[in-house]
Design an enzyme around this catalytic site. Sequence first.
Site, PDB file in Angstrom:
ATOM      1  N   LYS A  71       0.847  -1.205   0.000  1.00 12.63           N
ATOM      2  CA  LYS A  71       0.000   0.000   0.000  1.00 12.63           C
ATOM      3  C   LYS A  71       0.877   1.248   0.000  1.00 12.63           C
ATOM      4  O   LYS A  71       0.597   2.225  -0.685  1.00 12.63           O
ATOM      5  CB  LYS A  71      -0.953  -0.022   1.206  1.00 12.63           C
ATOM      6  N   GLN A 119      -4.917  -2.031   9.358  1.00 11.07           N
ATOM      7  CA  GLN A 119      -4.667  -3.306   8.684  1.00 11.07           C
ATOM      8  C   GLN A 119      -5.267  -4.438   9.520  1.00 11.07           C
ATOM      9  O   GLN A 119      -4.941  -4.589  10.697  1.00 11.07           O
ATOM     10  CB  GLN A 119      -3.152  -3.496   8.479  1.00 11.07           C
ATOM     11  N   ASP A 132     -11.243   2.280   3.863  1.00 12.43           N
ATOM     12  CA  ASP A 132     -11.446   0.843   3.684  1.00 12.43           C
ATOM     13  C   ASP A 132     -12.938   0.536   3.512  1.00 12.43           C
ATOM     14  O   ASP A 132     -13.311  -0.580   3.177  1.00 12.43           O
ATOM     15  CB  ASP A 132     -10.905   0.081   4.907  1.00 12.43           C
TER      16      ASP A 132
END
Length: 288
Positions: free
Chosen positions: A54, A98, A121
């Site tokens: 990322k 994450q 997200d």
Amino acid sequence: MVAKIINGFKISKKIQKKIKNEIDKRKKKGLSIPGLAVILVGNNNSSKIYVKNKKIACNKVGFFSKIFKFSKKISEKKIINLIKKLNKNKLIHGILIQLPLPKKINTLKILKKISYKKDVDGFHPFNIGLLCQRQPNLRSCTPFGILQLLKKKKIKMKGLNALIIGASNIVGRPMMLELLLAGCTTTVAHRFTKNLYQYVKNADLIIIAIGKPNFLNGKFIKKGAIIIDVGINRLKNGKIVGDVDFNSNYKKASYITPVPGGVGPMTVTSLLQNTLYACKKYYDKKIL
Ligand code: NAD
């Protein structure tokens, strides 16, 4: 008949190039540069690789990014305090935790602390709720990426019999909302589903995310079905495979995504798109 392979790397690269061009223009105009904060807790090797990828993707398109690494012993309170600071930080337009977090941490409690405006997200209940009511805002990255792959291939979605295998919060459930929005008749199967193959044989589109190597054998699918493989499984020999047995499905499907190189790259690209969207919508206030 053999399937057409949906090359997620190639499609991702094109989208990322467009994002980079847009960022170059923003720089010239003196507009803000999208900023992504990634919070990594613990020592999970796959998570470390995903976070690194990322960061690399952010650098490539010209975003600002910062990784916050913590040991698995960190308290919920400390993570929440960091999120509160990042929610106010004007250089940061997207915040990503994450997953998975260590078991002792309440993931939903943490995710809810991220401002829905920086929820790149797409897991915040507010954004999931908007998608449920057909008003997509920041969309969960993997399902949104899959939708874009299907769109790029000009696949007509309305009326397709779609089957999602796997009902997790991060893939299966938001995928169900995306497919409903796209006009599919959508079935979600999970570990308690009885007679799974009764659904498999009738599906025009199958999206599988269960984390079981080579689980779906092509002999059960409908001829010409579209097969989207979300699974990422590392075998003992180090090879990465999906949840789909590629060779048997390849011979019978109309389209198929490979692993690696299918859905995975699009998940990262959706994250970049979401971060740019959040920056424009909530910082520039341009897409309101
Ligand atoms: P998860 O463990 O949270 O959920 C798995 C789901 O599969 C559950 O709903 C479970 O009920 C269902 N399931 C398990 N066995 C089943 C069976 N035999 N039949 C039907 N359903 C069954 O998993 P997740 O986080 O959604 O991830 C799934 C897979 O997708 C993993 O391999 C993960 O690495 C991968 N993944 C890939 C990406 C990507 O970008 N490509 C993104 C997220 C997850």
